[in-house]
Every structure is written in structure tokens, then in C-alpha cells.
Design a protein around this motif. Structure first.
Motif, PDB file in Angstrom:
ATOM      1  N   TRP A  42       0.808  -1.222   0.000  1.00  0.00           N
ATOM      2  CA  TRP A  42       0.000   0.000   0.000  1.00  0.00           C
ATOM      3  C   TRP A  42       0.837   1.266   0.000  1.00  0.00           C
ATOM      4  N   ASN A 229      -5.325   5.547 -10.129  1.00  0.00           N
ATOM      5  CA  ASN A 229      -5.998   4.731 -11.122  1.00  0.00           C
ATOM      6  C   ASN A 229      -7.194   5.479 -11.684  1.00  0.00           C
ATOM      7  N   GLY A 238      -3.696   2.423 -14.533  1.00  0.00           N
ATOM      8  CA  GLY A 238      -2.935   3.261 -13.623  1.00  0.00           C
ATOM      9  C   GLY A 238      -2.467   4.537 -14.291  1.00  0.00           C
ATOM     10  N   TYR A 252       2.509  -3.382 -16.861  1.00  0.00           N
ATOM     11  CA  TYR A 252       3.704  -3.442 -16.034  1.00  0.00           C
ATOM     12  C   TYR A 252       4.775  -4.283 -16.701  1.00  0.00           C
ATOM     13  N   PHE A 258      -2.169  -5.941 -14.918  1.00  0.00           N
ATOM     14  CA  PHE A 258      -2.770  -5.195 -13.830  1.00  0.00           C
ATOM     15  C   PHE A 258      -4.027  -5.865 -13.307  1.00  0.00           C
ATOM     16  N   GLU A 262      -7.378   0.239  -8.188  1.00  0.00           N
ATOM     17  CA  GLU A 262      -6.346   0.474  -7.187  1.00  0.00           C
ATOM     18  C   GLU A 262      -5.102  -0.367  -7.408  1.00  0.00           C
ATOM     19  N   ALA A 263      -4.741  -0.575  -8.680  1.00  0.00           N
ATOM     20  CA  ALA A 263      -3.546  -1.360  -8.953  1.00  0.00           C
ATOM     21  C   ALA A 263      -2.282  -0.604  -8.602  1.00  0.00           C
ATOM     22  N   ILE A 264      -2.274   0.733  -8.808  1.00  0.00           N
ATOM     23  CA  ILE A 264      -1.135   1.560  -8.396  1.00  0.00           C
ATOM     24  C   ILE A 264      -1.506   2.268  -7.103  1.00  0.00           C
ATOM     25  N   ARG A 265      -0.587   2.260  -6.167  1.00  0.00           N
ATOM     26  CA  ARG A 265      -0.959   2.722  -4.834  1.00  0.00           C
ATOM     27  C   ARG A 265      -0.099   3.838  -4.250  1.00  0.00           C
ATOM     28  N   GLY A 275       2.478  -1.222  -6.332  1.00  0.00           N
ATOM     29  CA  GLY A 275       1.105  -1.597  -6.636  1.00  0.00           C
ATOM     30  C   GLY A 275       0.972  -3.098  -6.580  1.00  0.00           C
ATOM     31  N   ASP A 276       0.011  -3.621  -7.317  1.00  0.00           N
ATOM     32  CA  ASP A 276      -0.139  -5.066  -7.360  1.00  0.00           C
ATOM     33  C   ASP A 276      -0.601  -5.507  -8.739  1.00  0.00           C
TER      34      ASP A 276
END
Length: 309
Positions: A42, A229, A238, A252, A258, A262-265, A275-276
Motif C-alpha cells: 500500500w 488509477n 494506472g 507493467y 494489472f 487500485e492497482a497503483i498505490r 502496486g499489485d
């Protein structure tokens, strides 16, 4: 803030649309808490320390990743612990779910000097701290007893409500060391969608990715660069918003995909972005993107689209 006994176990971005092109080179590092079924970073501080949340079986806990060592963060007596924000002193903010009288209650917390302190906005139903800067200023949002969501800032144990003007809902998601605050709101004219903003202590400035339905800023660094995002015709993507320019991060790299929403945080002063992503086996992994400096330009690893203001 109410003090709790501490428990911690150590182990281990309106106008012109340019054609897509390749950006600078980056290196990508997957982040997986050992043994976890899901890892979601996060936040990242200016020293590169990463924190977030992981799931292992039925257990949801926080973690800190520093010097390649993962340390679980578990709030005392909590069934769920999540980490949302971190500063240079590795002070953390997040939420914890605690069972009281056979009911589950969610509280915010500050973790500082190996101790947990509860953060509960006065008369709020739930409180969600989202970020903390190096001076200890905390921003986030709370839900009142009527179900309305409001932004808040907390400094030296003084709580201040902070909402985008005339909004129906405001969530504050990031604060840097210049006290620039980012977040998003729903209000008149938004058709129920979320629109991003920056707040400099006096004025609100809208952050809205071109041709988007929604824009959700998630983090801000000390240079004022914002990541987050947005939802456009291709779904959720993102973005990086820096010096009046949106850079849309479409992927990515070749081997990463992705996870929508909320992939980039977060982003730090070095330009490291966390991110995730979701792998082919539907497992969520954390990801760190770090800029690589070259004397000569490289081919780049991700596709980006630029919008200039």
C-alpha cells in the motif's frame, strides 16, 4: 488516541492526446510475503521501505519490507490488521478489526515506537487513516453514523474534518512533507463517479484524467507527483500525474497484468511506484517499479500515453 499494548513479530498524468510511446527503463520486483496467498503493498517511504497487507489462509495481517526482510504487523487482539501508510520513521497507519462484546469493530491505528495507538474520529462509526507524513500528519476518511463518508486530517491528536466543497463524499488518500493532500470526491456534476483533487491548504485543484469516468489518486510524493488509477474506455488503468502531464501506465511489462481498481498505490521521492498485479493463476502479487538511470536511452519496459495540460 488510546494506547494499546503492542505486538509485532519479526521474521523473516485535458487536452492533447499524444500517441503511445515507451518511457524510461524500469526494473520490476515482485513482492510476495513468504507463505502468503495474497500480497498487496500500500505504501513506500523515501527510504524505500514498503508496507502493506497480506492474506494467509483466513488471516489478514500487515507487513513491513525493509532490507529484504518481511516483518508482520499485527494489532493486539485484532482479527484483521491492514497497513495503509508509512513515513520515514517507519511509523505506520492503517485499520484493525477487533471483536468487542461478540461484535466486530473497525478502528484506525497509528503504530509508532513499537506501540499501537487507536485512531477514532469523534463520534464516527469507522475511521480509516490512509497516509502519514514525516511530521506525523495523518489523513484519511471516516464514516459517520448516518453512513456519510468524510475526509479528515489529524495533527498532534487534533482532528479536523476536510471535505471537497459541496461534496457528498470525500476520501483523503495521501499527504506529502509539504502538506499537499490528494484524494477523491463524489459531488454535484460527477454523476456518482469519483473525481480526484489536490489540496494545498487553501485551494482545491481537480485531477481528472482525460476521457475518464473516474479518477482515483492514491499517493503523492514530495515533488508533488501523484499516482493512482482511472476508469476509461479500456477499463481501469494506472496513471502518473506530474508537472501537468498524465502518463497512463497501460501495463507493467510483458509478463505482468494489472489487477483492475487500485492497482497503483503509492510513489516516493525516487520515483519508485508500488502496486499489485494478478498472475495467470489469479494470485495477487505486490510489485515495485524502480527507474533505471542510463547514460543512453533505453527501449523501456512499459507502454505509456501522455496527456499535456
Amino acid at each position: 488516541m488510546k494506547k494499546l499494548i503492542f505486538v509485532i513479530f519479526f521474521c523473516f498524468q485535458m487536452a492533447v492526446l499524444n500517441k503511445p510511446g515507451y518511457g524510461a527503463d524500469y526494473k520490476y520486483i515482485t513482492i510476495d510475503v513468504p507463505g502468503a496467498d495474497m500480497t498487496i503493498p500500500w505504501c513506500i517511504n523515501n527510504a524505500g521501505v514498503i508496507a502493506g497487507t497480506y492474506v494467509e489462509g483466513d488471516t489478514t495481517s500487515g507487513f513491513v519490507l525493509e532490507e529484504k526482510i518481511y516483518s508482520p504487523i499485527i494489532c493486539p487482539d485484532a482479527t484483521i490488521t491492514r497497513v495503509n501508510g508509512i513515513n520515514i520513521s517507519v511509523e505506520l497507519v492503517g485499520t484493525c478489526t477487533v471483536e468487542q462484546e461478540s461484535q466486530q469493530y473497525e478502528h484506525g491505528y497509528l503504530y509508532s515506537n513499537n506501540q499501537f495507538f487507536l485512531i477514532d474520529y469523534p463520534n464516527a462509526h469507522t475511521t480509516t487513516p490512509r497516509d502519514i507524513n514525516d511530521a506525523g500528519t495523518i489523513v484519511g476518511y471516516y464514516t459517520d453514523c448516518q453512513g456519510d463518508i468524510n475526509g479528515f486530517k489529524c495533527t498532534a491528536e487534533e482532528y479536523t474534518q476536510l471535505n471537497y466543497p459541496d461534496s457528498y463524499q470525500t476520501q483523503l488518500t495521501g499527504v506529502n512533507n509539504q502538506n499537499l493532500i490528494t484524494g477523491y470526491y463524489i459531488g454535484p456534476g460527477t454523476n456518482g463517479n469519483c473525481i480526484g483533487f489536490l489540496y494545498d491548504g487553501v485551494d482545491f485543484t481537480v485531477i481528472e484524467c482525460p476521457n475518464s469516468e473516474e479518477t482515483l489518486p492514491m499517493g503523492i510524493n514530495d515533488s508533488g507527483a501523484v499516482v493512482g488509477n482511472f476508469k476509461g474506455s479500456d477499463g481501469w488503468q494506472g496513471f502518473l500525474y506530474e508537472n501537468g502531464i498524465f502518463t497512463i501506465i497501460e501495463e507493467y511489462g510483458e509478463s505482468f497484468e494489472f489487477k483492475p481498481v487500485e492497482a497503483i498505490r503509492d510513489i516516493n521521492i525516487s520515483g519508485d511506484i508500488i502496486g499489485d498485479y494478478q498472475s495467470a493463476d489469479m494470485i495477487t502479487h505486490g510489485l515495485l517499479r524502480q527507474p533505471i538511470q542510463h547514460d543512453n536511452g533505453g527501449s523501456g519496459c512499459f507502454i505509456s500515453t501522455l496527456f499535456n495540460f
